[in-house]
Design an enzyme around this catalytic site. Structure first.
Site, PDB file in Angstrom:
ATOM      1  N   GLU A   3       0.795  -1.247   0.000  1.00  0.00           N
ATOM      2  CA  GLU A   3       0.000   0.000   0.000  1.00  0.00           C
ATOM      3  C   GLU A   3       0.823   1.291   0.000  1.00  0.00           C
ATOM      4  O   GLU A   3       0.603   2.180   0.818  1.00  0.00           O
ATOM      5  CB  GLU A   3      -0.975  -0.017   1.188  1.00  0.00           C
ATOM      6  CG  GLU A   3      -1.897  -1.228   1.170  1.00  0.00           C
ATOM      7  CD  GLU A   3      -2.833  -1.303   2.377  1.00  0.00           C
ATOM      8  OE1 GLU A   3      -2.741  -0.452   3.276  1.00  0.00           O
ATOM      9  OE2 GLU A   3      -3.669  -2.224   2.411  1.00  0.00           O
ATOM     10  N   GLU A  51      -6.110 -10.774  -1.707  1.00  0.00           N
ATOM     11  CA  GLU A  51      -6.914 -10.669  -0.471  1.00  0.00           C
ATOM     12  C   GLU A  51      -8.380 -10.634  -0.864  1.00  0.00           C
ATOM     13  O   GLU A  51      -9.059  -9.637  -0.708  1.00  0.00           O
ATOM     14  CB  GLU A  51      -6.521  -9.412   0.315  1.00  0.00           C
ATOM     15  CG  GLU A  51      -5.048  -9.375   0.673  1.00  0.00           C
ATOM     16  CD  GLU A  51      -4.649  -8.188   1.555  1.00  0.00           C
ATOM     17  OE1 GLU A  51      -5.531  -7.507   2.119  1.00  0.00           O
ATOM     18  OE2 GLU A  51      -3.437  -7.946   1.674  1.00  0.00           O
TER      19      GLU A  51
HETATM   20  C1  XIL Z   1      -6.231  -6.900   8.198  1.00  0.00           C
HETATM   21  C2  XIL Z   1      -6.444  -8.154   9.055  1.00  0.00           C
HETATM   22  O1  XIL Z   1      -7.284  -9.026   8.365  1.00  0.00           O
HETATM   23  C3  XIL Z   1      -7.032  -7.767  10.396  1.00  0.00           C
HETATM   24  O2  XIL Z   1      -7.082  -8.912  11.261  1.00  0.00           O
HETATM   25  C4  XIL Z   1      -6.209  -6.666  11.053  1.00  0.00           C
HETATM   26  O3  XIL Z   1      -6.832  -6.252  12.243  1.00  0.00           O
HETATM   27  C5  XIL Z   1      -6.052  -5.484  10.121  1.00  0.00           C
HETATM   28  O4  XIL Z   1      -5.486  -5.925   8.894  1.00  0.00           O
HETATM   29  N1  XIL Z   1      -5.052  -4.930   3.640  1.00  0.00           N
HETATM   30  C6  XIL Z   1      -3.999  -5.720   4.045  1.00  0.00           C
HETATM   31  C7  XIL Z   1      -4.190  -6.666   5.160  1.00  0.00           C
HETATM   32  O5  XIL Z   1      -2.933  -5.716   3.386  1.00  0.00           O
HETATM   33  O6  XIL Z   1      -3.009  -6.865   5.889  1.00  0.00           O
HETATM   34  C8  XIL Z   1      -5.305  -6.238   6.081  1.00  0.00           C
HETATM   35  O7  XIL Z   1      -5.510  -7.270   7.036  1.00  0.00           O
HETATM   36  C9  XIL Z   1      -6.558  -5.924   5.296  1.00  0.00           C
HETATM   37  C10 XIL Z   1      -6.315  -4.821   4.305  1.00  0.00           C
END
Ligand code: XIL
Length: 377
Positions: A159, A263
């Site tokens: 990001e 994701e």
């Molecule tokens: C999220 C996790 O799923 C949660 O458990 C945590 O509290 C916050 O982060 N983008 C990403 C991930 O790259 O690492 C994030 O994961 C969601 C958004």
């Protein structure tokens, strides 16, 4: 849009007009897509340490790659300057080895879930450039070095871009300057020369951000740095982004390396109109009107979710030559971060398995999407 009651009853009885919640016991995502791309899920700490046997059964039946939801993030593995907490990450890597899975590392350099001390000096003032560079080097050497040969690919930087494609003014950027990106990739390569190195971000379907990611990766590669591919976080909704928007980014990113959907989860809940992307700091106060399915997901929405997944996987299958991996952000709906983001305490339904580890119609839809995609070509 709203189907008649009689139609719904017929559906439920005959299971003939939609996707079903029952799949054959042998059905397996990784087998269905074995010639196409790796299929994965993000594991939480409990799952990674094998303490959720019902989840383990799903993971080993359906997936051949895993990602760590939190255990490898800076705040988890390196909470204090001199303190590393390797236990949960070691368990995660051991799980991957035990089940012979492609094990992903997420993530080395990010502005979120990174403790404040990283960006501060001994007096609590902003760290200087040299100190932050030294911390980055020490962290990457230690973490990527420890799992050398065991983690197959790293989200080196997560990001780094704004939605308009410019570089995010994170503390990494403001303290070190744009060069923090090149340094991160250089350090990761040195720590584990054989690991694949990725750039990962959300909203990469947006044209300006897509261009920004391409510019970034091309400029790193032009410096001779190894960046093997781009991970598109798939935190998407039922309607948006469109299949065409996702497709444009898959095609564009395939010109610079591997494409991964990293994701994946589809949010079915109503959201405040200004919810946008997946910035973990962009949250809203709890409000019942955004938590509408506390007693289960209505069949009609279940089917809508299944159709959305079918369309998305038909697209992935069409571009299977370009896509290396598809990873869901969680195993069951109970695990999903969307129960707590962007609003805490909601009941969310974004994945292929329900809260009782049972397949949803969406699983059926994904399993069938291969034939749908092949026949439509
Ligand atoms: C999220 C996790 O799923 C949660 O458990 C945590 O509290 C916050 O982060 N983008 C990403 C991930 O790259 O690492 C994030 O994961 C969601 C958004």
């Amino acid at each position: 849009m709203i189907k008649s009651k009689r139609w719904l009853m017929a559906c439920l009885v005959l299971a003939s007009c939609g996707f079903t919640a029952t799949t054959s016991p042998e059905a397996s995502l990784k087998k269905v897509f074995k010639n196409d791309f790796l299929m994965g899920a993000a594991l939480n700490g409990k799952q990674a340490s094998g303490k959720d046997p019902e989840a383990t059964a799903i993971i080993t039946q359906h997936f051949n790659t895993i990602s760590p939801e939190n255990v490898l993030k800076w705040e988890a593995i390196h909470p204090q300057p001199e303190k590393y907490n390797f236990g949960p990450a070691d368990a995660y890597v051991a799980f991957g080895r035990q089940h012979n899975m492609f094990t992903v590392g997420h993530t080395l350099v990010w502005h979120s879930q990174t403790p404040d001390w990283v960006f501060e000096d001994a007096h609590g003032k902003a760290a200087g450039k040299a100190l932050l560079q030294q911390r980055m080097a020490e962290h990457i050497n230690t973490v990527a070095g420890r799992y050398k040969g065991q983690i197959g690919g790293w989200d080196v930087v997560n990001e780094a871009l704004n939605d308009d494609g410019t570089l995010r003014q994170s503390k990494w950027y403001t303290i070190i300057g744009e060069d923090y990106l090149a340094q991160a990739y250089q350090l990761a390569r040195k720590a584990d020369p054989k690991a694949e190195l990725y750039y990962n971000d959300y909203n990469l379907w947006k044209p300006a951000k897509r261009e920004g990611a391409l510019r970034l990766v091309r400029s790193l590669q032009a410096k001779g740095l190894k960046v093997d591919g781009i991970g598109m976080q798939g935190h998407w909704g039922l309607e948006s982004p469109s299949i065409a928007q996702i497709e444009e980014s898959i095609v564009a990113f395939s010109k610079v390396g591997k494409v991964m959907i990293t994701e994946l989860d589809i949010d079915v809940l109503p959201n405040p109109s200004n919810r946008n992307g997946a910035d973990i700091d962009a949250t809203f106060a709890f409000d019942e009107k955004y938590n509408v399915y506390t007693n289960g997901l209505p069949e009609e929405v279940q089917q809508k979710l299944a159709r959305r997944y079918a369309d998305i996987f038909a697209l992935f299958h069409k571009h299977r030559e370009k896509i290396a991996r598809v990873t869901f952000w969680g195993v069951t709906d109970a695990d999903s971060w969307l129960n707590n983001w962007p609003i805490k305490g909601r009941t969310s339904y974004p994945l292929l398995f329900d809260r009782t580890y049972q397949p949803k119609p969406a699983l059926d839809a994904v399993l069938k999407s291969v034939s749908k995609s092949s026949s439509s070509q």
